[in-house]
Design an enzyme around this catalytic site. Structure first.
Site, PDB file in Angstrom:
ATOM      1  N   GLY A 209      36.698  15.719  10.554  1.00 49.22           N
ATOM      2  CA  GLY A 209      35.277  15.472  10.272  1.00 49.22           C
ATOM      3  C   GLY A 209      35.119  14.696   8.986  1.00 49.22           C
ATOM      4  O   GLY A 209      36.078  14.110   8.484  1.00 49.22           O
ATOM      5  N   ASN A 210      33.913  14.662   8.452  1.00 48.65           N
ATOM      6  CA  ASN A 210      33.690  14.024   7.150  1.00 48.65           C
ATOM      7  C   ASN A 210      32.575  14.749   6.413  1.00 48.65           C
ATOM      8  O   ASN A 210      31.969  15.687   6.945  1.00 48.65           O
ATOM      9  CB  ASN A 210      33.398  12.528   7.323  1.00 48.65           C
ATOM     10  CG  ASN A 210      32.169  12.294   8.171  1.00 48.65           C
ATOM     11  OD1 ASN A 210      31.069  12.703   7.811  1.00 48.65           O
ATOM     12  ND2 ASN A 210      32.351  11.650   9.336  1.00 48.65           N
ATOM     13  N   HIS A 211      32.305  14.311   5.187  1.00 54.88           N
ATOM     14  CA  HIS A 211      31.383  15.056   4.321  1.00 54.88           C
ATOM     15  C   HIS A 211      29.900  14.735   4.553  1.00 54.88           C
ATOM     16  O   HIS A 211      29.060  15.177   3.785  1.00 54.88           O
ATOM     17  CB  HIS A 211      31.711  14.774   2.851  1.00 54.88           C
ATOM     18  CG  HIS A 211      33.030  15.347   2.439  1.00 54.88           C
ATOM     19  ND1 HIS A 211      33.288  16.691   2.492  1.00 54.88           N
ATOM     20  CD2 HIS A 211      34.161  14.757   1.989  1.00 54.88           C
ATOM     21  CE1 HIS A 211      34.519  16.912   2.074  1.00 54.88           C
ATOM     22  NE2 HIS A 211      35.076  15.749   1.775  1.00 54.88           N
ATOM     23  N   ALA A 277      27.548   9.153  10.334  1.00 59.68           N
ATOM     24  CA  ALA A 277      28.895   8.831   9.847  1.00 59.68           C
ATOM     25  C   ALA A 277      29.867   9.190  10.970  1.00 59.68           C
ATOM     26  O   ALA A 277      30.406  10.295  11.010  1.00 59.68           O
ATOM     27  CB  ALA A 277      29.197   9.616   8.585  1.00 59.68           C
TER      28      ALA A 277
END
Ligand code: CTP
Length: 401
Positions: A209-211, A277
């Site tokens: 995943g990402n932030h 994102a």
């Protein structure tokens, strides 16, 4: 009311003193204020008070006797987003109803390009007189909004109908006018918004995943909803919440799920703002069982995710408009330009993690917006709510060009 230009016209009645309070509330809510007076009204409130509170020169005469400068009524008409005449005396009402222009305020009324509101104020007998009623009807017919008088003690000592509405009430009517204008901006339009991260499963318990917090996309959806749009929000996993009658929220986890949702709805939308994102890669295969830590090293083979924004850009019709985002760590403008062209976008919102206060997780952002005619507009560091408003306003401006 941030940035809205309110032109106040003050005519010669005792209620003029209350305009000082109105200016304070308007300024507090972010409006720019200018005042013009009839010659009689300066007996009721000092121009110095008005210019100090509004932080702008006050217009009384067509020309300034001291320095010979000309107060251009046409410029006032072009400057204002709204013209509010308060208090409006019976005398000025009658002149407005008859198209008289023997002072700066009246000439400005005739030059007005936007909505005029009036807040009448007079003694009860004057207010009840058929002439006053007739003149008010003429103004209503001419498209002027009347802020109703209130009932109570009057300057004459009598009591009855004729008091000017309180500054808070006038402020609310002005606010309602701007709200209604905003709501009309995207009325009847469907806008597709993508937000948040995507989570790409590795095994039943792990993911890549990402932030991304989803904050930016949710603020954009909120802004569009407040401007009357129907929003289809395709959202990755986030803590953000949003409910609205005109919102269709489609929660997804992976890029493939986001693509499917976008493919289902894009055709029926007028505009798209893709702020998600999206993970560029996903594991080639997802393990059925939890991967055990048997070896010292573990390799996960990744394959490329579909570019959802590019798909929307490639399939968009000539009357659809598409806005993408670019988060870059270097060569922001150069990379942004390339992305805009490659993905067939109308606008691209550029931001960089190098700007303090911009990017993932935080409540602020600093953006620039580039359009497909190479126009670049840079914005200050602002809250994500304000940034969302800038993005939507910019899209609106682009549409109206
Ligand atoms: N985007 C998308 N689908 C993807 C990747 C990105 O819809 N698979 C969208 C994002 O929502 C954003 C824009 O494309 O609006 C820019 O994404 P970004 O990751 O910065 O650009 P890429 O094209 O992936 O280029 P690179 O990773 O090389 O910077």
């Amino acid at each position: 009311m941030r940035g809205k230009r309110v032109l106040l016209g003050i005519t010669g009645g005792i209620a003029a003193y209350k305009i000082a309070f109105l200016i304070r509330i308007l300024k507090k809510s972010g409006a720019e204020v200018k005042c013009i007076l009839t010659p009689a009204s300066s007996d009721f409130i000092s121009p110095l008070v008005l210019s100090t509170l509004s932080e702008n020169p006050v217009g009384i005469q067509f020309w300034n006797k001291e320095d010979g400068t000309w107060n251009n009524h046409v410029e006032y008409g072009l400057w204002a987003d709204i013209f509010v005449v308060a208090p409006l005396t019976a005398n000025s009402l009658s002149k407005m109803a008859n198209g008289s222009s023997d002072n700066l305020l009246l000439a400005t009324y005739l030059s007005m390009k936007t909505k005029t509101l009036v807040a009448p104020a007079m003694d009860l007998d004057m207010y009840a007189h058929p002439t006053t009623k007739r003149n008010l009807d003429v103004l209503i017919e001419d498209g002027v909004g009347i802020i109703p008088v209130e009932s109570g003690e009057l300057a004459s000592g009598l009591s009855g109908e004729g008091r000017m509405a309180e500054p808070e009430t006038i402020h609310q009517v002005i606010q309602n006018y701007f709200d209604a204008q905003l709501e009309a901006e995207f009325k009847g339009k469907k806008v597709l918004v993508t937000a948040g991260p995507t989570f790409e499963s590795i095994d039943p318990v792990r993911f890549i995943g990402n932030h991304s917090s989803g904050k930016m996309g949710y603020r954009i959806a909120e802004e569009l909803l407040s401007r009357g749009a129907h929003v289809i929000l395709v959202s990755g996993p986030t803590k953000e919440e949003l409910e609205h009658d005109n919102l269709t929220l489609i929660p997804i986890k992976t890029a493939i799920e986001m693509l499917k949702a976008v493919q289902l709805h894009w055709n029926n939308c007028s505009y798209g703002i893709f702020s998600a994102a999206v993970a560029d890669y996903r594991p080639k295969s997802i393990a059925d069982q939890k991967i055990k830590k048997n070896d010292d090293e573990l390799s996960i083979e990744l394959i490329k995710n579909p570019d959802i924004l590019k798909w929307a850009g490639d399939t968009k019709s000539s009357d659809q408009l598409l806005v993408g985002f670019a988060l870059e760590t270097n060569h922001l403008l150069e990379n942004g330009k390339k992305k805009l062209a490659k993905k067939n976008l109308n606008l691209i919102v550029l931001n960089t993690l190098e700007d303090k206060g911009a990017g993932f997780g935080v409540d602020t952002n600093k953006i620039s917006i580039l359009d497909n005619h190479n126009n670049l507009v840079e914005f200050e560091l602002k809250s994500k709510k304000e940034v969302a408003s800038d993005i939507v306003s910019h899209l609106k401006m682009y549409i109206s060009k």
